[in-house]
Design a protein around this motif. Structure first.
Motif, PDB file in Angstrom:
ATOM      1  N   LEU A  47       1.893  -5.756   5.391  1.00 29.73           N
ATOM      2  CA  LEU A  47       1.779  -5.949   3.715  1.00 29.73           C
ATOM      3  C   LEU A  47       2.651  -4.827   2.816  1.00 29.73           C
ATOM      4  O   LEU A  47       2.338  -3.780   2.965  1.00 29.73           O
TER       5      LEU A  47
ATOM      6  N   TRP B 279       2.903 -10.393   1.512  1.00 29.57           N
ATOM      7  CA  TRP B 279       2.583 -10.563   2.865  1.00 29.57           C
ATOM      8  C   TRP B 279       3.684 -10.889   3.704  1.00 29.57           C
ATOM      9  O   TRP B 279       4.639 -11.564   3.453  1.00 29.57           O
TER      10      TRP B 279
ATOM     11  N   SER C 226       2.126 -11.835   9.266  1.00 31.14           N
ATOM     12  CA  SER C 226       0.732 -11.155   8.924  1.00 31.14           C
ATOM     13  C   SER C 226       0.879  -9.695   9.550  1.00 31.14           C
ATOM     14  O   SER C 226      -0.411  -9.116   9.433  1.00 31.14           O
TER      15      SER C 226
ATOM     16  N   HIS D 201      -1.111  -3.747  10.337  1.00 28.53           N
ATOM     17  CA  HIS D 201      -2.432  -4.798  10.194  1.00 28.53           C
ATOM     18  C   HIS D 201      -3.209  -4.355  11.340  1.00 28.53           C
ATOM     19  O   HIS D 201      -4.504  -4.794  11.256  1.00 28.53           O
TER      20      HIS D 201
ATOM     21  N   ALA E 136      -3.648 -13.324   3.571  1.00 27.20           N
ATOM     22  CA  ALA E 136      -2.587 -13.138   4.692  1.00 27.20           C
ATOM     23  C   ALA E 136      -2.298 -14.550   5.337  1.00 27.20           C
ATOM     24  O   ALA E 136      -3.137 -15.546   5.335  1.00 27.20           O
TER      25      ALA E 136
END
Length: 475
Positions: free
Chosen positions: A260, A253, A257, A274, A209
């Motif tokens: 995904l 990514w 972050s 996340h 990430a």
């Protein structure tokens, strides 16, 4: 020891960029295919023609240095600080390193009988990682101390080596005793930090990430499985969307972050969050678009007119194109894949987030002419751009939500929330844009064909609104 390293003193500071001329222009150079590389500080540009390495200033294209290698070069790469250039000659198992500021500085790395199949820089720009034939090991060469370190059992897979964004850690996919493992190394001294096995049949790739806190690993295309690991090797989550069918084809990514994106062979993109690492939403790629909120741009050829209003007879290259907004519902061109061939043209083969993480661009390989742009704030389809030919490549401007697209023709296409435009590449002959690369500042764009490079300088009309750039040119 099979390898050897020879070099002299280290290099000094980097070059400074000249002042901007403030005018848009485009220049063409004759280069070998896939042999042009922009330095990470965006000051210099290196190109390789067989034995010769040519370094040019990125804006004026003035030749700064000219080097002669020992053999034909297969791979060129800048160091992270743009002070050194790596030239790999895989057929001879050689790597040569050149200094931009000190031409008398030289380095040669010979892997000997171990051979060479891959070579890359470490993030600090002072170590080189060479992968030997048959992936028997990775050799880490230090340019400063001339020391050598060895990493055994690297796996030959789609993406088996990845550095964290801050350059502190290296994650390496390994295969030993018929099992998959991941090793995490500290890049400062190449000491092993963590080593753990992965619950995969055939590990296909790993990716950090951007914040460097989580490592994503995914399985072979025959099994849908995504695994998320912490820096200390703990399994945070495992995600499987379905079974008994072709699985993951692409992974990306978001720069923040937070997301995904996982593209799969069923033509869908699944967004994992996340916090819980569960699916937030999924994006399909239907052949018919009926949502009135979605804007569909279709590329159409312009009809040039003669002096008396009659169609002009122009060569095929001179045919310009434009975008038209299609009225819904809209049907997109689809491709029926060959069921009896390997690597079928189905599924989401390309993913890319905008630098602000507000948009996600995708390409579904069985709808080859279309680029889909998704709004990541509202989690819905925002725009579809359908080209006249199959999309070869697309890439976001590093500084703003502006997408550049090429489809193998003599045009480059730009999209931003303000609109889109089709631009003809100037110059003599038929320039077929096969790939493209943005300048790190977003001020210019490199277009590559089989034998040529076009360097485009863009100038925005309204910096505040982030409007589309205009291209001017001279050859």
């Amino acid at each position: 020891m099979n390898g050897s390293l020879r070099h002299s003193l280290t290099a000094g500071r980097g070059l400074r960029a000249p002042g901007s001329s403030g005018q848009s222009r485009l220049q063409c150079l004759l280069l070998r295919p896939s042999s042009e590389f922009l330095s990470l500080d965006a000051i210099s540009r290196a190109s390789c023609v067989q034995f010769r390495l040519v370094v040019r200033e990125a804006r004026s294209l003035q030749v700064l240095q000219l080097y002669t290698c020992l053999d034909q070069v297969q791979h060129v790469e800048w160091s992270a600080d743009s002070l050194f250039i790596l030239c790999a000659m895989y057929k001879r198992g050689l790597v040569q390193v050149w200094s931009l500021e000190q031409p008398e500085w030289h380095c040669r790395i010979d892997e000997g009988s171990a051979g060479l199949v891959a070579s890359c820089w470490s993030p600090d720009g002072r170590h080189i990682l060479n992968t030997t034939e048959f992936h028997l090991r990775i050799t880490v060469w230090s340019l400063c101390t001339k020391s050598v370190s060895y990493i055994k059992y690297p796996k030959a897979c789609q993406q088996g080596i990845t550095f964290s964004r801050d350059g502190r850690y290296l994650a390496l996919a390994e295969r030993r005793d018929c099992k998959d493992y991941v090793s995490i190394f500290v890049c400062s001294d190449w000491q092993l930090l963590r080593h753990f096995d992965t619950d995969t049949q055939d590990l296909a790739g790993i990716e950090w990430a951007p914040n460097g806190c989580v490592l994503a690993a995914w399985d072979t295309c025959l099994e849908y499985k995504v695994l998320l690991y912490s820096l200390d090797g703990r399994l945070l989550a495992a995600y499987c969307a379905y079974e008994w069918s072709l699985g993951i084809k692409s992974v990306a990514w978001s720069p923040s972050s937070q997301f995904l994106a996982v593209g799969s062979y069923d033509g869908k993109v699944r967004i994992l969050n996340h916090v819980t690492w569960k699916m937030l939403t999924e994006f399909g790629h239907p052949a018919a678009i009926s949502d009135p909120r979605v804007v569909v741009y279709k590329e159409a050829e312009k009809s040039p007119r003669g002096a008396l209003g009659q169609p002009a007879c122009l060569p095929p290259r001179a045919a310009e194109s434009k975008y038209e907004i299609a009225a819904g519902p809209v049907s997109l061109q689809t491709l029926k894949p060959a069921a009896d061939r390997a690597n079928p043209k189905i599924g989401v083969g390309a993913l890319a987030f905008s630098p602000d993480s507000y948009f996600l661009a995708t390409r579904n390989d069985n709808v080859p002419n279309a680029v889909w742009v998704w709004d990541m704030q509202k989690l819905r389809l925002f725009v579809v751009l359908e080209q006249l030919g199959p999309v070869r490549s697309f890439q976001w401007d590093p500084q703003q939500p502006r997408l550049a697209i090429c489809s193998g023709g003599s045009k480059v296409y730009l999209w931003s929330p303000a609109g889109c435009v089709s631009v003809q590449v100037p110059g003599e002959g038929d320039f077929q844009v096969l790939s493209l690369c943005w300048h790190v500042t977003g001020a210019s764009l490199a277009l590559l064909s089989k034998d040529h490079l076009c360097l485009c300088f863009l100038e925005t009309e309204d910096e505040a609104d982030g409007a589309l750039g205009q291209l001017g040119a001279h050859t």
